[in-house]
Each structure stands twice: as C-alpha cells, then as structure tokens.
Design a protein around this motif. Structure first.
Motif, PDB file in Angstrom:
ATOM      1  N   LYS A   1      -1.184  -7.692   2.529  1.00 23.75           N
ATOM      2  CA  LYS A   1      -0.603  -6.891   1.455  1.00 23.75           C
ATOM      3  C   LYS A   1       0.807  -7.386   1.206  1.00 23.75           C
ATOM      4  N   VAL A   2       1.111  -7.652  -0.067  1.00 25.98           N
ATOM      5  CA  VAL A   2       2.410  -8.211  -0.445  1.00 25.98           C
ATOM      6  C   VAL A   2       3.093  -7.274  -1.436  1.00 25.98           C
ATOM      7  N   ALA A   3       4.363  -7.005  -1.206  1.00 27.21           N
ATOM      8  CA  ALA A   3       5.170  -6.209  -2.131  1.00 27.21           C
ATOM      9  C   ALA A   3       6.596  -6.759  -2.109  1.00 27.21           C
ATOM     10  N   ARG A   4       7.397  -6.279  -3.045  1.00 25.68           N
ATOM     11  CA  ARG A   4       8.796  -6.709  -3.134  1.00 25.68           C
ATOM     12  C   ARG A   4       9.699  -5.499  -2.960  1.00 25.68           C
ATOM     13  N   MET A   5      10.612  -5.579  -1.992  1.00 22.93           N
ATOM     14  CA  MET A   5      11.630  -4.556  -1.814  1.00 22.93           C
ATOM     15  C   MET A   5      12.832  -4.959  -2.656  1.00 22.93           C
ATOM     16  N   ARG A   6      13.148  -4.133  -3.655  1.00 26.89           N
ATOM     17  CA  ARG A   6      14.211  -4.523  -4.579  1.00 26.89           C
ATOM     18  C   ARG A   6      15.001  -3.314  -5.060  1.00 26.89           C
ATOM     19  N   LYS A   7      16.126  -3.607  -5.688  1.00 31.09           N
ATOM     20  CA  LYS A   7      16.995  -2.561  -6.213  1.00 31.09           C
ATOM     21  C   LYS A   7      16.433  -2.063  -7.536  1.00 31.09           C
ATOM     22  N   ILE A   8      16.401  -0.733  -7.675  1.00 37.41           N
ATOM     23  CA  ILE A   8      15.963  -0.126  -8.930  1.00 37.41           C
ATOM     24  C   ILE A   8      17.041   0.867  -9.381  1.00 37.41           C
TER      25      ILE A   8
ATOM     26  N   ALA B   1      27.018   4.022 -18.437  1.00 37.90           N
ATOM     27  CA  ALA B   1      27.155   3.545 -17.063  1.00 37.90           C
ATOM     28  C   ALA B   1      27.115   4.696 -16.066  1.00 37.90           C
ATOM     29  N   GLY B   2      27.684   5.842 -16.418  1.00 39.78           N
ATOM     30  CA  GLY B   2      27.730   6.982 -15.513  1.00 39.78           C
ATOM     31  C   GLY B   2      26.408   7.710 -15.366  1.00 39.78           C
ATOM     32  N   ASP B   3      25.383   7.280 -16.139  1.00 41.67           N
ATOM     33  CA  ASP B   3      24.080   7.943 -16.067  1.00 41.67           C
ATOM     34  C   ASP B   3      23.168   7.322 -15.007  1.00 41.67           C
ATOM     35  N   LEU B   4      23.617   6.253 -14.337  1.00 40.45           N
ATOM     36  CA  LEU B   4      22.735   5.485 -13.456  1.00 40.45           C
ATOM     37  C   LEU B   4      23.118   5.621 -11.986  1.00 40.45           C
ATOM     38  N   ARG B   5      22.107   5.564 -11.129  1.00 39.32           N
ATOM     39  CA  ARG B   5      22.313   5.447  -9.679  1.00 39.32           C
ATOM     40  C   ARG B   5      21.345   4.387  -9.143  1.00 39.32           C
ATOM     41  N   GLU B   6      21.760   3.698  -8.076  1.00 42.12           N
ATOM     42  CA  GLU B   6      20.962   2.615  -7.506  1.00 42.12           C
ATOM     43  C   GLU B   6      20.168   3.118  -6.299  1.00 42.12           C
ATOM     44  N   GLU B   7      18.961   2.602  -6.146  1.00 49.42           N
ATOM     45  CA  GLU B   7      18.141   2.859  -4.966  1.00 49.42           C
ATOM     46  C   GLU B   7      17.339   1.605  -4.657  1.00 49.42           C
ATOM     47  N   TRP B   8      16.727   1.577  -3.445  1.00 52.89           N
ATOM     48  CA  TRP B   8      15.830   0.483  -3.080  1.00 52.89           C
ATOM     49  C   TRP B   8      14.414   1.023  -3.051  1.00 52.89           C
ATOM     50  N   MET B   9      13.484   0.241  -3.599  1.00 47.95           N
ATOM     51  CA  MET B   9      12.092   0.696  -3.676  1.00 47.95           C
ATOM     52  C   MET B   9      11.146  -0.490  -3.450  1.00 47.95           C
ATOM     53  N   GLU B  10       9.996  -0.177  -2.859  1.00 46.35           N
ATOM     54  CA  GLU B  10       8.951  -1.178  -2.655  1.00 46.35           C
ATOM     55  C   GLU B  10       8.062  -1.226  -3.896  1.00 46.35           C
ATOM     56  N   ILE B  11       7.994  -2.398  -4.544  1.00 48.10           N
ATOM     57  CA  ILE B  11       7.216  -2.582  -5.759  1.00 48.10           C
ATOM     58  C   ILE B  11       6.002  -3.443  -5.419  1.00 48.10           C
ATOM     59  N   ASP B  12       4.789  -2.936  -5.716  1.00 42.17           N
ATOM     60  CA  ASP B  12       3.588  -3.658  -5.289  1.00 42.17           C
ATOM     61  C   ASP B  12       2.704  -4.116  -6.447  1.00 42.17           C
ATOM     62  N   THR B  13       3.238  -4.115  -7.687  1.00 45.49           N
ATOM     63  CA  THR B  13       2.503  -4.695  -8.811  1.00 45.49           C
ATOM     64  C   THR B  13       3.453  -5.545  -9.638  1.00 45.49           C
ATOM     65  N   VAL B  14       2.932  -6.627 -10.209  1.00 42.02           N
ATOM     66  CA  VAL B  14       3.768  -7.522 -11.000  1.00 42.02           C
ATOM     67  C   VAL B  14       4.237  -6.825 -12.273  1.00 42.02           C
TER      68      VAL B  14
END
Length: 333
Positions: free
Chosen positions: A201-208, A223-236
């Motif tokens: 199983k392959v996924a990408r851990m990236r900033k969202i 700009a003030g409407d956004l917050r950063e998180e890390w998430m595992e993405i498993d579909t292209v």
C-alpha cells in the motif's frame, strides 16, 4: 502358614524383576536424528548429499550404527542457486533402503529441510527496500513523504547462483497510490533466475490546507483564512487537487461551501476575477522614485496578482500591469 506366604511373595518379586530385566535387554535402543530447517551445500561438496551432511546431530546405539547412518545417500547435490526440499519421509525411506533398523528411528527438529545449492541469498527486507527505492525514484518523494506498507510478501528469501546479478523492480498494475502489486525479478547473464511478488500500500504524507472556519460559496480566501496540517493522501486524484502552497489558494473564490474540517481542493475554487475586459482602471507607474497615475482600459479579465494587458487612455499604448483590485493596477513593463 505366615512364613510360607512371605517366602512365596519374595520369590514372586524376584521373578518379576528378572522378567523385567529380560524384556529391557531385548528392547531395541532408539536412534535419534535431529534435522535442521535448512542446509547450504558447500562449494567442494560431493555430488550426493548424505545424512551425515544434513543432520544436526545423530544419536545411535553403537559406533557401527553411527558410521552406517552418516554415509546414507539422500539426494543429489542441487545446482547453484537451486533450492530442494527434503522431507522426513524421504530420509526415512533412504534409511530403510540402507537396511538399517528404521522402525526405531526418531526424528527431531524440522519436518522439511530446505537444501540450498551453492549461491547467495537476497532477503525479503532487501527486496522491500528495492521496491521503496523504485517508488522514490518514480515520484521524487522523500522518506518522510512516502507512506509504504507491505500487505503480502513471499514466504522465503531468494536464493541465487553465486554470480553477479541484476535486480529489476516493476509495478504490475498502473496505479501507484493505494494497493499496488510489485514484481522483483533477478537476472544472471540476462536470464531470469528467480522472482518474487509483493502486494503493498502506497500513500503520500504531505502538507494540506484547511479553512479556519466554514466558508460559504462566493467568499474570497484570504491568507488569514488558512491553517496547515499534514495528511496521508492515498489517491492520485486527491493529491493533484491539493495546493502545493497557500499562494495557489489566496485570492480565489469558493465555488462550493467549504468545511473547516476538510482540506481545500482546487476543484472547489474558482478564480476571483475583479476586472472584466473593457473596465476602466487607475494605473500606477513607479519611475526613479516618483509615483505617477494614469487611466487605462483592461484588455482582458484579471484576478488580484495576475498580469494582464491594458491600453492607456491618453496614448492608446498597450502595456502590461499587475492587478491590485477592481479599480487599481500597477505597471510591470
């Protein structure tokens, strides 16, 4: 009467003891053979594998029995890189054919022995690492980005001839993300000598990026409407719909309602065009420390931050400007 009874009991005890000793003397002594799980043939080994080569230990009733056992031939020597399975049943039959007392043979240890011809081993972890490197080479992802889990793997390591070999890793199915099937093949002199199949199983851990609040359709992202998180993405598809930086999102208009618990996807946004073709704008011109202002007409629609052509009202010259807002632009060339 009493004395006579005691004499009978003593005589009976002596008789029973003598009978037990006789039976013990007639009882054959067991032969115990301990078998290993695997055996690797040495380069200078003979053409046949004997019990003395294979067995981890042999306990025989006599030295003569031991010498007979160690010389019993079991199988021919495997070719280099070949693996042959040798079972207890095969060994038992060979002992029987050698006219040995097979009925009193006891085996300990493995039920089946893997007999390896001369060669070299490539372990399962080494093959897994080859798959990881293949994925990183295809995607350019770092170790932190790649999420990699082995779902199924071969039950044994690869055993290859003791020569230089080439490892080829191929993905069987077209999809990289999610569950994928990989084949690891080994070639010696361009000839396939072994291969192994892995399901991973392959996924990408990236900033969202997520909105800090629920946003309604038509709102413009700041700009003030956004917050950063890390998430595992498993579909292209999902990976391509996630912005690489906040700049891709800021200034765009929500095409749909956005929830603060969900990542912002590019297909949920639309460009916030503040200018239409033909709109009259004020153009700011900076030159040698001076700031000048003139009127121009937009030649195409534009969003904040975009570069568009405008035509100056006085001279009719077409120049390129950066859109500031719906009423102002700044000369860039």
């Amino acid at each position: 009467m009493n004395q006579s009874w005691k004499v009978c009991m003593i005589f009976l005890a002596i008789l029973l003891c003598a009978t037990a000793k006789t039976e013990s003397a007639n009882q054959p002594t067991k032969t115990i053979i301990r078998l290993p799980e695997e055996y690797v043939v040495q380069k200078n080994a003979m053409q046949s594998i004997r019990l003395g080569d294979i067995a981890g230990a042999i306990q025989a009733p006599s030295q003569e029995d031991l010498l007979q056992l160690v010389g019993i031939e079991l199988i021919g020597k495997p070719d280099p890189g070949q693996v042959v399975k040798l079972s207890r049943t095969q060994i038992h039959l060979a002992i029987r054919e050698a006219k040995y007392d097979f009925a009193n043979v006891i085996f300990e240890g493995a039920n089946v022995i893997n007999v390896y011809g001369t060669g070299k081993k490539v372990t399962i972890p080494e093959m897994v690492e080859a798959i990881r490197n293949k994925i990183k080479q295809e995607t350019g992802w770092s170790n932190e980005e790649l999420v990699f889990r082995v779902l199924t793997a071969p039950s044994k390591d690869a055993w290859l001839p003791d020569k230089e070999f080439e490892t080829v890793v191929e993905r069987i199915n077209p999809l990289l993300y999610g569950n994928s099937r990989y084949e690891v093949s080994f070639f010696v002199d361009h000839i396939l000598v072994d291969k192994a199949i892995f399901n991973v199983k392959v996924a990408r851990m990236r900033k969202i990026y997520k909105p800090i609040r629920d946003m309604r359709r038509g709102e413009v992202i700041a700009a003030g409407d956004l917050r950063e998180e890390w998430m595992e993405i498993d579909t292209v598809f999902n990976d391509r719909q996630i912005a690489e930086s906040p700049q891709e999102l800021i200034g765009n208009r929500c095409k749909l309602d956005l929830r603060k618990s969900e990542p912002i996807r590019l297909n949920g946004l639309e460009t916030n065009y503040v200018l239409r073709r033909g709109d009259i704008v004020q153009m700011v011109v900076r030159s040698n420390g001076m700031v000048l202002q003139t009127t121009a007409q937009a030649q195409s629609r534009g969003a904040p931050g975009e570069t568009i052509p405008v035509k100056t009202i006085g001279s009719g010259k077409v120049v390129f400007v950066k859109v500031i807002n719906s009423g102002w632009v700044e000369l860039v060339s």
